[in-house]
Design an enzyme around this catalytic site. Structure first.
Site, PDB file in Angstrom:
ATOM      1  N   GLU A  67       0.827  -1.211   0.000  1.00 42.27           N
ATOM      2  CA  GLU A  67       0.000   0.000   0.000  1.00 42.27           C
ATOM      3  C   GLU A  67       0.861   1.260   0.000  1.00 42.27           C
ATOM      4  O   GLU A  67       0.569   2.224  -0.728  1.00 42.27           O
ATOM      5  CB  GLU A  67      -0.925   0.024   1.225  1.00 42.27           C
ATOM      6  N   ALA A 169       8.985 -36.284  -8.638  1.00 36.90           N
ATOM      7  CA  ALA A 169       8.996 -36.768 -10.016  1.00 36.90           C
ATOM      8  C   ALA A 169       8.832 -38.281  -9.944  1.00 36.90           C
ATOM      9  O   ALA A 169       9.638 -38.971  -9.303  1.00 36.90           O
ATOM     10  CB  ALA A 169      10.305 -36.396 -10.710  1.00 36.90           C
ATOM     11  N   VAL A 315      11.652 -41.503   2.317  1.00 37.48           N
ATOM     12  CA  VAL A 315      11.384 -41.684   3.750  1.00 37.48           C
ATOM     13  C   VAL A 315      10.801 -40.412   4.345  1.00 37.48           C
ATOM     14  O   VAL A 315       9.831 -40.449   5.123  1.00 37.48           O
ATOM     15  CB  VAL A 315      12.674 -42.085   4.496  1.00 37.48           C
ATOM     16  N   PHE A 316      11.365 -39.275   3.983  1.00 38.57           N
ATOM     17  CA  PHE A 316      10.888 -37.989   4.491  1.00 38.57           C
ATOM     18  C   PHE A 316       9.463 -37.727   4.013  1.00 38.57           C
ATOM     19  O   PHE A 316       8.589 -37.327   4.792  1.00 38.57           O
ATOM     20  CB  PHE A 316      11.846 -36.885   4.032  1.00 38.57           C
ATOM     21  N   GLU A 318       7.244 -39.920   3.092  1.00 43.06           N
ATOM     22  CA  GLU A 318       6.354 -40.871   3.763  1.00 43.06           C
ATOM     23  C   GLU A 318       6.023 -40.414   5.178  1.00 43.06           C
ATOM     24  O   GLU A 318       4.871 -40.511   5.633  1.00 43.06           O
ATOM     25  CB  GLU A 318       7.005 -42.249   3.796  1.00 43.06           C
TER      26      GLU A 318
END
Length: 381
Positions: A67, A169, A315-316, A318
């Site tokens: 603004e 991917a 793993v991450f 999941e």
């Protein structure tokens, strides 16, 4: 000049200019945190037609606000004009005086906002201030589109954590990589270019400790002319495998790196990381022996990160799916067949891709090069 008297014409003009304002706000996605990327346009309605006399978008690092930039650009032409802004003007004193005060001082006659600010310091106070000072306020124009652009900020305000997008991917045979082959290319070149755009629009990008150790990624934006839009890099590293010699650590002074590890990390290791320019973030260990992901995400939110793009690994991904911490899923489906030694996509993703997980809805599907980009959104978020 004030806005036209005809209500149908005015509604159409409001929709048109708010759409332009929402699009303008996208310019600083991923660059404005800890504030959201807000867009603002100041429009004068004159006999020959409406004219944009000022525009602004939240600056890098969150200041100055949109603004104030639009008002500065418009100058005296702001008096009697209409301000279109994607989020309620702030009403609290922070590093700068409230934007609501600046709107009144500029003599703006009418303010059209897409949504009320969920931040408790504002939460309707900006609109109330404007109304008390004789400014007409119209709320809710273009709300749905504006919310999409500020989804990370809204998740951070409402849930106390970043909005998590899991990007993977996936090959034709359901793999995301090949065991023993670092940086195995599953997606096509055009799809990889899209990933760099997604990185540029995120506040931070994350991988698990195993991915960081095996692939030694940079996690930066490598599109021509966009190198300075690289987001914060975050490594979720339960076992403390991030090497001091890694490309992430070696480049931490150029592009920030947050190393999320357990409170059991050795003091020497933490000091080494800190000396290399890495920001260690220590969180408790969960009952399953891994990082407390909820605490980790909350801590990233406290740092001002609103949107987190997770790129791996299995793993991450999941773990995030199992804890219901994924808000969006972005799949780049490839015709490539990985075959033997393929690394499967997270098992929790399979029901989503097969349409059996009623927590997620299909948002969009489109071709990109030889691949297909498929997006899912968690319902209610």
């Amino acid at each position: 000049m004030t806005a036209p008297d005809s209500a149908p014409d005015l509604a159409a003009l409001d929709a048109r200019f708010m759409d332009a304002t929402v699009r303008f706000a996208r310019r600083h996605l991923g660059l404005a945190w800890p504030n959201p990327s807000v867009g603002a346009l100041i429009v004068r309605f004159e006999p020959e037609g409406p004219r944009v006399v000022g525009r602004g978008v939240t600056a890098r690092g969150g200041r100055p606000h949109a603004e104030r930039q639009a008002i500065a650009a418009a100058g005296e032409l702001a008096r009697g004009a209409t301000l279109y802004v994607t989020l309620e003007p702030c009403a609290h004193h922070g590093k700068t005086p409230p934007c609501a005060e600046a709107v009144v001082e500029a003599g703006i006659a009418r303010v059209v906002t897409a949504m009320e600010d969920p931040d408790s310091r504002v939460a309707g106070k900006g609109h109330a201030y404007l109304r008390r000072h004789g400014v007409e306020v119209v709320l809710g124009v273009g709300r749905a589109e504006a919310e999409r652009g500020m989804a990370g900020f809204l998740t951070r305000m409402r849930r106390g954590r970043p909005r998590v997008t899991l990007k993977l991917a996936v090959s034709a045979d359901g793999m995301i990589g090949k065991d023993g082959v670092p940086n195995f290319a599953v997606s096509c070149e055009a799809a990889r270019g899209l990933v760099h755009v997604m990185r540029a629009e995120a506040d931070a990008i994350a991988v698990g400790g195993a991915t960081a150790a095996i692939d030694d990624p940079m996690l930066d934006v490598r599109l021509p002319g966009m190198a300075d839009t690289s987001p914060v890099r975050v490594v979720f590293d339960t076992r403390g495998r991030l090497a001091l010699e890694s490309r992430l650590v070696q480049s931490a002074r150029q592009v920030p790196v947050v190393w999320v590890t357990t409170t059991g990390a050795g003091r020497t290791r933490i000091e080494q990381m800190h000396a290399a320019g890495v920001d260690p973030l220590l969180v408790p260990t969960a009952p399953d022996g891994h990082l407390d992901l909820i605490q980790a995400l909350n801590s990233l939110s406290w740092k001002g990160i609103g949107s987190l793009l997770v790129e791996g690994g299995a793993v991450f991904g999941e773990a995030l799916m199992a804890r219901d911490l994924v808000d969006e899923i972005s799949i780049l489906r490839s015709p490539v067949v990985v075959g033997a030694r393929g690394v499967p996509a997270p098992a929790g993703l399979r029901p989503v891709l097969e349409g059996r997980d009623d927590r997620f809805t299909l948002e969009s599907r489109r071709a990109i090069g030889t691949d297909e980009h498929i997006r899912y959104r968690r319902l209610g978020r």
